[in-house]
Each structure stands twice: as structure tokens, then as C-alpha cells.
Scaffold this motif. Structure first.
Motif, mmCIF file in Angstrom:
data_model
loop_
_atom_site.group_PDB
_atom_site.id
_atom_site.type_symbol
_atom_site.label_atom_id
_atom_site.label_comp_id
_atom_site.label_asym_id
_atom_site.label_seq_id
_atom_site.Cartn_x
_atom_site.Cartn_y
_atom_site.Cartn_z
ATOM 1 N N SER B 47 0.837 -1.206 0.000
ATOM 2 C CA SER B 47 0.000 0.000 0.000
ATOM 3 C C SER B 47 0.866 1.248 0.000
ATOM 4 N N GLN B 87 -7.018 1.173 -0.384
ATOM 5 C CA GLN B 87 -7.324 -0.156 0.159
ATOM 6 C C GLN B 87 -8.562 -0.115 1.040
ATOM 7 N N ASP B 164 -5.345 -0.625 -5.067
ATOM 8 C CA ASP B 164 -4.908 -1.306 -3.851
ATOM 9 C C ASP B 164 -5.969 -2.308 -3.415
ATOM 10 N N GLU B 165 -5.723 -3.560 -3.690
ATOM 11 C CA GLU B 165 -6.631 -4.661 -3.368
ATOM 12 C C GLU B 165 -8.059 -4.403 -3.839
#
Ligand code: ATP
Ligand code: MG
Lengths: 351, 263
Positions: B47, B87, B164-165
Motif C-alpha cells: 500500500s 485499500q 490497492d486490493e
């Protein structure tokens, strides 16, 4: 815009939602005008609507008494209530957005406490800006200290990496510090000075005049367009700090500029009419329930709601006890709280 | 679309507080139309790396898009080039999904004169969530929230997508759809995508290149099958893993046990 047929129901729903919001803003504006007229009519010697209107629009043709009542007493007070309500609610709306906290109001960060301290200095110790006419001493002091508190917050807000929580904590520290100093002054004050100060804190539009109205109107005329220009950036800030920054928004600068606008509006309001806190909290809340948080509608709806609440409070402050004008700050809270609670609780049920 | 200007990042260093979270990281060259997956254990600095590339974390080193020094661009110019999806998707905003995406377009105008509402709606359709357009952001499920967030990152037409994810809260069907949508967009528009993933199979299936991170450095990087090996997985995650190729030629990872963790 190309009109899409039934293919995109979401777009039609969105357009309907925008119409509803514009309608809300228009209705609020209409209600503010109606409340303004009502406040010209009501008071110790009530005027019928037509007569109030005539005194307002064609003062030369109106009866002398009506003209004097409207132009020297009721209109200045009503305009003050309207402007202060709009200013506090607009400041509250921006405050809630930049602090990411629906419980924030212009007073969360110690601005009103600082203003109170300034007023107390003038009323109790007689310390103020030299060379000012007597009726401006208290407002000048209140404004000065509110601005000072904000300058302090601003210097912190501008630092990189400062989020809302740091600001709130510093604000709370300021609230306690200024309240303690006010208490100290009260402790040492004479009976009459204390009485004056207590009356000031309760809030009143009775002390107003065209000079103050001019200053308030000017401040709003300068600040409101700047808020309006930031409307999309403020909306983006609601999507999260990192998100807003990833759109290219300098969030530190956005917060700082908003803080300056908030200070100007709330410090002037408090300086002129005393600590009327509730409007800055409830105005944005009602606006949010009505139009959501897209600031294109949220900002004007907040300002209009604030103006409406203050005007209604000003009218009620003369009606509740016959022959007595209650401090408007007290009425705002007494009447505003139940309305506010009803709205908030109803919304919860509706989910 | 855009000429093949690759993204290069070398010698990246990110200090958070007193800690050097990323220390001298080199990324392989990332070309337009390619998806790079960033994998690695919790706390590896994925991240942080994404945020540094999005200029949300202070970063030293060299980041170039072609000849353009991205770290020297103004914040606004940099933001026009990149789309970032965080995220953690927090949003208690009283806004609809469509409004949020419109806001992404309107916050800082990009000179595109077409109607932002139409553009935003098109982005939602592309991700298959036009049905959510009028839902309030603060009343979405976790996965729906993630989809809305992805739409905000994609809608501005960035040249570099930093995700991010994006699939961590999605059901298997949605995971597939999202990775497919990202890949299609990347291929069509010549976008450079850097995507943090925890799911190894998704990475193997959709990424053109994988960077395996550990403790703020790149443990391995390159073609998926070269990076995702039992040795690397053992070292990074402390798992005892088998990697098998199924009949359709796809690689599958089986974790059979946990080794003693080092580091
Ligand atoms: N603000 C901060 N100050 C100091 N250290 C930080 C800060 N933010 C993150 N870290 C540390 O940096 C390291 C990397 O964090 P990062 O969020 O980049 O990990 P990650 O690889 O994304 O992990 P995950 O898979 O859990 O999301 C962690 O060890 C974390 O504790
Ligand atoms: Mg992470």
C-alpha cells in the motif's frame, strides 16, 4: 445533453433527484421570504400583511407609525437574524465537511469561546480596541479573539499530514482554555458587568443597526461565492482524504481556505448577536436530510435553512411571553432542538 | 492509444514517521496495456508503494513515465495522469454512487467538455454496476462499495491505474469480472495498471508481470510463473506450497502447510 430513452433508468432517476433538490432550494428560499414578511408583521403592535408590505416597498405612502416600526425596528432585526442564520449555517456546513464530522459546528473549534472571552474582556474589564465608537467595542473584541483562535488553528491545519482529528483536538483544547479564562473574568466581575455579559451570551438581535447589517452582508457577499467555487472540491473531500488528494486537490489548502471563511462568518455573527450556536449545527443537518451532500445543493440549502430557523426564532422570541422579548439564542435552542430531534429520529426509522 | 511510454521506478525510498518502510526498491519496466500485480505478506509495503506512486506518501527516487519525471510534476498534473483506489474504502457520505463518480470528474476539471453525468454513467455500465447508480454510498455492502470506489479511480481516464486490493471484498464472480474489466480497459486504452492482490491465483491468471514484495523491497519480479515458485512463496509467506498446471494451462497454488516464519 442527449435525451436517452428508457435505456438508462438511472439517468432519469438522477435527473428527477436533481429536480427535487432544486425544488427544495427554491421552496426554502420562498419560506425565507415568507418568514421575513411574517417577522415584519409580528411584534408588540402587529401589522396586517398588506400594510407591512406597503411600509416596506412604498414607505412614502404608508402610515408614519408603520413606516417607523418596519424600517427602524423590525426590518433591521429580521435582516440581522436572516444574515446571521445564513452565515452560521453556511459556516457549519463547511465545518462539518472539512472535519468529516456531522457534529461539528462553528463552535466546535473554540471560535465562540474565544469570541466570548473577547466580549468578556470588553464588558467586564473594559479592555478593547482604542478609538472605536462604544457600540462597536464588544463586537470588535469578540471578532478579534475569534480570529486569533482561528489563526492558531490555521497554522496547524496548513501543516502537511494534519487531518481532522488533530484539528478537533486542538479546538477542544481552545474551548477549555477560553472557557476557563471567561470563568476567571466572571469570577472577578462586578454585578452589573456580569449581568451584561450573561445577557450577551444568550444572544440577541436587539442591538443591531444598519452598520452591522452592512458588515454582515458584505462578509456573506465575499465568502459565499468562494464557498460556491469550492463546492465540487468539498464534495470530493466527503469521498475521503486520500481520494480527494488523488483527484489533484490540495486538501491542506482547501481546509485552510475553508477555515478562513468559517472564521469570518462565525466570528462576525457571534460578535454581533452573541453565542447562538445551534443554528450552525442544525441548518446543515436539515439540509443534508433534504438534499444530501452534493455541495451544489447542500451549501445553499444549509444557508437558507439557517436563515429560516433564525427568522422563525426571532418571531417566536416575541410571541412566547407576552410583552417580553426572549433572547434569541435561548429560543433557537428551545424550538430548534425538538424539530431537530424529530427529523433525526424519523430518518433512523425510515432506513 | 498512447505511444508506448513505459513507467519506470528506481531507487524508491519512503519514510513514514521514523521508519524507512520502503528502502531502495526497483520496479521492472511497466508498459502500456500491461497489468502488474503487486503481491507480498501483510506489512510488506504494498500500500505504501502504491500511495507513493500516487504521490500520497512522500517518496524519494526516480519515477518516470517515458521522459516525464512524475515526482517533479505539479500535484494537479500528476493527478491527471493517475487513478488511485485506496485499500480501505471509507465513505459515510450522503451521496449516490453516480454522484460520487460525477464528483471524481468535477472536482478538478480535466478539460473534457462532454457531460460528466453521461461519462460517469458509462463508467458504471462498463463495470456492470449501473444498477447501483442511485444507491447511497453509505448504504452499500462492502463489495458494492469497492466497485463504486473502482469506478471513481477509472472514470477520469488515467494513463496509470493504481489499485490497492480492488478485489478483497468481492465474491468470486465479481473478482473475475473486475479483473476482466481492468484488463480490457488496460489493453484497449494503453493504460499501465499496478494492482495489489493477495489472491495468488488471480495474480497468475490476470497479471502480465508480478512483483513479490517483502519488508519494503522486491523479493522477485518478472513473469508470473517465474515469480510464483514454491521457494519464493516459502520465503515470503512461510507456506509450504505446491504449484500445478491444470489441463487448461493455468497455474494453481496449493498451500499444504505453514513453515516457520522468518522475519
Ligand atoms: N504512517 C505510518 N507510520 C509508520 N509506519 C507505517 C505507517 N503506515 C504504515 N506503516 C508501516 O509500513 C509497513 C507497510 O505498510 P503497508 O500498509 O504498505 O503494508 P501492505 O503491504 O499494504 O500490507 P497489507 O497487505 O496488510 O495491506 C507496515 O509495517 C506498517 O506498519
Ligand atoms: Mg495494504
Amino acid at each position: 445533453m442527449t435525451a436517452l430513452p428508457a435505456a438508462a433508468p438511472a439517468l432519469a432517476a438522477h435527473a428527477a433527484q436533481m429536480r427535487w433538490r432544486r425544488g427544495c432550494v427554491a421552496v426554502l428560499a420562498g419560506l425565507v421570504l415568507a418568514a421575513l414578511l411574517a417577522s415584519l408583521m409580528s411584534g408588540p403592535s402587529p401589522l396586517p400583511p398588506l400594510e407591512a408590505l406597503r411600509a416596506l416597498i412604498l414607505p412614502d405612502e404608508a402610515e408614519r407609525v408603520a413606516r417607523v416600526i418596519v424600517w427602524t425596528v423590525r426590518l433591521p432585526q429580521a435582516l440581522t437574524a436572516l444574515l446571521v442564520g445564513a452565515a452560521l449555517a453556511l459556516a457549519g456546513a463547511e465545518m462539518q465537511t472539512i472535519l468529516d464530522n456531522p457534529l461539528a459546528s462553528p463552535f466546535t473549534l473554540g471560535i465562540s469561546s474565544a469570541a466570548s472571552f473577547g466580549a468578556a474582556l470588553a464588558l467586564i474589564l473594559g479592555v478593547s480596541v482604542p478609538g472605536l465608537p462604544a457600540e462597536w467595542l464588544v463586537p470588535a473584541n469578540a471578532f478579534l479573539f475569534a480570529a486569533l483562535a482561528m489563526a492558531l488553528l490555521r497554522s496547524v491545519a496548513g501543516r502537511p499530514g494534519t487531518g481532522p482529528s488533530t484539528l478537533v483536538l486542538l479546538g477542544i483544547a481552545l474551548v477549555f482554555a477560553f472557557n476557563a479564562m471567561v470563568a476567571l473574568l466572571q469570577y472577578t466581575a462586578s454585578q452589573s458587568a456580569l449581568q451584561q455579559f450573561v445577557f450577551w451570551t444568550m444572544g440577541s438581535v436587539g442591538q443591531t443597526g444598519w452598520g452591522r447589517i452592512g458588515v454582515l452582508a458584505l462578509a456573506l457577499a465575499v465568502v459565499a461565492p468562494l464557498s460556491w467555487r469550492a463546492r465540487w472540491m468539498l464534495t470530493a473531500l466527503r469521498l475521503g482524504e486520500d481520494r480527494a488528494r488523488s483527484f489533484g486537490i490540495d486538501t491542506g489548502r482547501l481546509r485552510t481556505m475553508a477555515l478562513i471563511r468559517i472564521t469570518l462568518l462565525s466570528a462576525l455573527s457571534v460578535a454581533f448577536v452573541g453565542t447562538i450556536g445551534f443554528v450552525g449545527l442544525v441548518g446543515p443537518h436539515i439540509a443534508r436530510l433534504l438534499v444530501g451532500e452534493d455541495h451544489v445543493h447542500f451549501l445553499p440549502a444549509s444557508a437558507l435553512t439557517g436563515a429560516l430557523v433564525m427568522l422563525l426564532a426571532a418571531i417566536l422570541s416575541e410571541l412566547i411571553v407576552q410583552g417580553v422579548v426572549l433572547p434569541i439564542g435561548i429560543v433557537t435552542s428551545l424550538v430548534g432542538v425538538p424539530v431537530f430531534l424529530a427529523l433525526v429520529l424519523r430518518r433512523k426509522d425510515g432506513l | 492509444m498512447s505511444g508506448g511510454e513505459a513507467l519506470r521506478a528506481e531507487g524508491l525510498r519512503v519514510r513514514l514517521g521514523r521508519r524507512m518502510v520502503i528502502d531502495g526498491l526497483d520496479l521492472p519496466e511497466m508498459r502500456p496495456g500491461e497489468v502488474t500485480a503487486l503481491i507480498g505478506p501483510n506489512g510488506a509495503g504494498k500500500s505504501t508503494l502504491i500511495r507513493a506512486l500516487a504521490r500520497l506518501a512522500p517518496c524519494e527516487g526516480r519515477v518516470f513515465l517515458g521522459d516525464l519525471d512524475l515526482l517533479q510534476q505539479s500535484a494537479a498534473a500528476h493527478a491527471r495522469l493517475t487513478g488511485y483506489m485506496p485499500q480501505a474504502v471509507q465513505s459515510g457520505a450522503a451521496l449516490t454512487v453516480l454522484e460520487a463518480v460525477v464528483t471524481a470528474l468535477r472536482a478538478v476539471p480535466d478539460g473534457d467538455r462532454s457531460d460528466p453525468v453521461m461519462r460517469a454513467h458509462a463508467a458504471l455500465e462498463r463495470l456492470g454496476i449501473a444498477g447501483l447508480a442511485q444507491s447511497r454510498l453509505d448504504r452499500l455492502s462492502g463489495g458494492q462499495r469497492q466497485m463504486a470506489s473502482l469506478a471513481q479511480a477509472m472514470v477520469r481516464g488515467p494513463r496509470i491505474l493504481l489499485l490497492d486490493e480492488p478485489t478483497s471484498a468481492l465474491d468470486p464472480g465479481r473478482q473475475f469480472e473486475v479483473m476482466q474489466a481492468v484488463q480490457a480497459l488496460v489493453r484497449e486504452s494503453g493504460i499501465i495498471a499496478v494492482v495489489v492482490l493477495h489472491d495468488l491465483e488471480l495474480s497468475l491468471r490476470w497479471a502480465d508481470r508480478i512483483v513479490l514484495m517483502q519488508a519494503g523491497a522486491a523479493l522477485a519480479s518478472g513473469a508470473p510463473e517465474d515469480v510464483v515458485t514454491p521457494e519464493a512463496l516459502g520465503q515470503a509467506y512461510g507456506i509450504d506450497a505446491r504449484i500445478e498446471r491444470c489441463s487448461r494451462g493455468l497455474l494453481h497454488v496449493h498451500a499444504d502447510g505453514v513453515l516457520a516464519r522468518h522475519g
